[in-house]
Design an enzyme around this catalytic site. Structure first.
Site, PDB file in Angstrom:
ATOM      1  N   GLU A   1       0.834  -1.212   0.000  1.00 43.01           N
ATOM      2  CA  GLU A   1       0.000   0.000   0.000  1.00 43.01           C
ATOM      3  C   GLU A   1       0.865   1.257   0.000  1.00 43.01           C
ATOM      4  OE1 GLU A   1      -4.118  -1.640   2.035  1.00 43.01           O
ATOM      5  OE2 GLU A   1      -2.682  -0.643   3.345  1.00 43.01           O
TER       6      GLU A   1
ATOM      7  N   GLU B   1      -5.267  -8.572  -0.792  1.00 41.26           N
ATOM      8  CA  GLU B   1      -5.935  -8.372   0.494  1.00 41.26           C
ATOM      9  C   GLU B   1      -7.412  -8.156   0.252  1.00 41.26           C
ATOM     10  OE1 GLU B   1      -4.473  -5.552   3.340  1.00 41.26           O
ATOM     11  OE2 GLU B   1      -2.371  -5.866   2.769  1.00 41.26           O
TER      12      GLU B   1
END
Length: 483
Positions: A188, A381
């Site tokens: 991220e 995810e």
């Protein structure tokens, strides 16, 4: 329509949330080791869990306490990984996303030679995964910057960190490259503008000048580092692949009012900035103009532009948990999401933590990313944090989790049927772990229950939830049986 042969099914987790053993084997402290759990705080108030100051760091490092610093203990994956991998293999996993703790290999980030005890741990982990038929998908940097670098020079704010990260990556490729084919550079990477300490090792109070400028300076250094280690990987292991990892914060206009649409468009431009740079090889002009208008200057050094252009990633991975909306109304109701606050969507249900559940948004995200970049995708995810109840006979019935995944898998398969090149899926997380945002374990994600509470009390025993058996069936059928 069925998923393609060879589609990879599995789960995902991070070293700082599962390994524990924070002082074992020569490991040095990471930024996550000073993040506290506050048992009386509202878990929806994300920001209070990430207020980090020099005083709070000093206080944290004055103690070896693991009760209120839960990421120091994790779920003891460091010692129990053979047991956990056996359970993942029983579910049928063909891939497992893990990360390498930088400070297990280089305790301060500045050592010239790796810590051999740390190398041995990951060799054992990856070897066992391969023995069980589980392919490692390995993240180099997942929220665990060396604390020593954060205190010395705000880590990624200083360009010298690029060379230190290159040394770390080269060690990983040299020592584990025969076992690992797929890598991710930064988890991220866009999150550095939301939590600069965790993602970039930046202590805000020590920054001279504007914090936003510091965040984008550090982000640029991470872009350069990512391109550099991508080049390195391809030179050392020509058949290996490097991916980038985006926080998919899918955003809709709250209304069809043109101002809401324009505000959403402007937000998406910055959300896609990181993937534009890593997958397309350049800062897009409109994003650069938006940064300029905010007073931000990207610190290009000679050779940066050419490096970014020449060494883009091989595939795009992303996290997807929820969607949000955007509105220009200052009184619009906002609700938490994955480290953000977004305007609440009245058409969606929400979890206890306020995260809005939007399976169709996953299909939208897949189609948008593939249409925009044309590169293979990987969902790394996706999951639901909920409180689970242990019955008197020691079982966990979690139909809500099964329903969540069933609905998301349905939309994922629809996107593939429309032509999206999706290579695999890893749920967050296959086993209960310490939450990134709240440092709880009671916010449970796993198909496997871990007998620990938020203060670390319990046996650590692993138990299969109902969702364990359901996911096993899904994997065995390659997504054909979602019943």
């Amino acid at each position: 329509m069925p998923l393609p042969d060879g589609f990879l099914w599995g789960g995902a987790m991070a070293a700082n949330q599962v390994e524990g053993a924070w002082r074992a084997g020569g490991r040095g402290p990471a930024v996550t080791d000073v993040q506290t759990y506050k048992p009386h705080a509202d878990p929806k108030e994300y920001a209070i869990h990430h207020v980090v100051t020099l005083d709070s760091i000093r206080e944290a490092m004055s103690t070896d306490d693991t009760t209120y610093f839960p990421k120091r203990r994790g779920i003891d994956f460091y010692h129990r990984y053979p047991e956990d991998l056996a359970l993942f293999a029983e579910m049928g996993f063909t891939v497992l996303r893990v990360s390498i703790a930088w400070t297990r290999l280089f305790p301060t980030g500045e050592e010239t030679e790796p810590n051999e005890e740390g190398v041995a741990f990951y060799l054992g982990l990856f070897t066992e995964m391969r023995r069980l038929g589980i392919e490692p998908l390995v993240t180099l940097s997942h929220y665990d910057q060396p604390l020593a670098l954060a205190l010395k020079n705000n880590c990624w704010l200083d360009r010298s960190t690029i060379a230190l990260f290159e040394r770390f990556a080269r060690t990983c490729f040299e020592r584990f490259g025969h076992l690992v084919r797929r890598w991710l550079s930064f988890n991220e990477i866009d999150s550095i503008t939301r939590h600069p300490f965790t993602s970039g090792g930046i202590v805000p109070e020590t920054v001279e000048g504007d914090l936003v400028q510091a965040e984008y300076t550090a982000l640029h250094h991470q872009f350069v580092a990512s391109a550099s280690v991508t080049r390195m990987l391809h030179e050392m292991w020509p058949d290996a692949e490097m991916g980038c990892m985006l926080t998919a914060l899918t955003t809709y206009p709250n209304t069809c009012h043109p101002d809401d649409v324009a505000a959403t468009q402007a937000k998406e431009r910055m959300l896609y900035l990181c993937t534009d740079v890593q997958a397309a090889g350049a800062y897009p002009p409109l994003a650069l103009r938006a940064l300029e208008r905010r007073g931000v200057t990207v610190p290009f050094a000679p050779g940066d532009v050419e490096l970014l252009r020449a060494h883009t990633v091989d595939f795009i991975s992303f996290s997807y948990y929820m969607s949000m909306t955007e509105s220009v109304r200052p009184d619009a109701e906002r609700t938490p999401g994955n480290t953000v606050l977004g305007v609440k969507n009245p058409y969606l249900e929400s979890s206890e933590w306020g995260w809005q559940i939007d399976p169709v948004g996953l299909r939208i995200t897949l189609i948008d990313l593939y249409d925009r970049y044309g590169k293979p995708l990987f969902i790394v995810e996706n999951g639901l944090g909920m409180r689970d109840e242990l019955t008197e006979d020691g079982r966990i019935h979690d139909p809500y989790r099964i329903d969540y995944f069933r609905r998301h898998f349905t939309e994922m398969i629809r996107a593939v049927d429309e032509g999206v090149d999706l290579r695999g899926y890893t749920s967050w997380a296959p086993i209960d772990l310490i939450s990134a945002s709240t440092s709880q374990i009671s916010k449970r994600y796993g198909f496997i229950h871990v007998d620990l509470d938020d203060l670390g009390h319990g046996t650590g025993e692993r138990r299969r939830k109902d969702s364990f058996w359901w996911y096993q069936k899904v994997i065995a059928s390659n997504g054909a049986d979602l019943g």
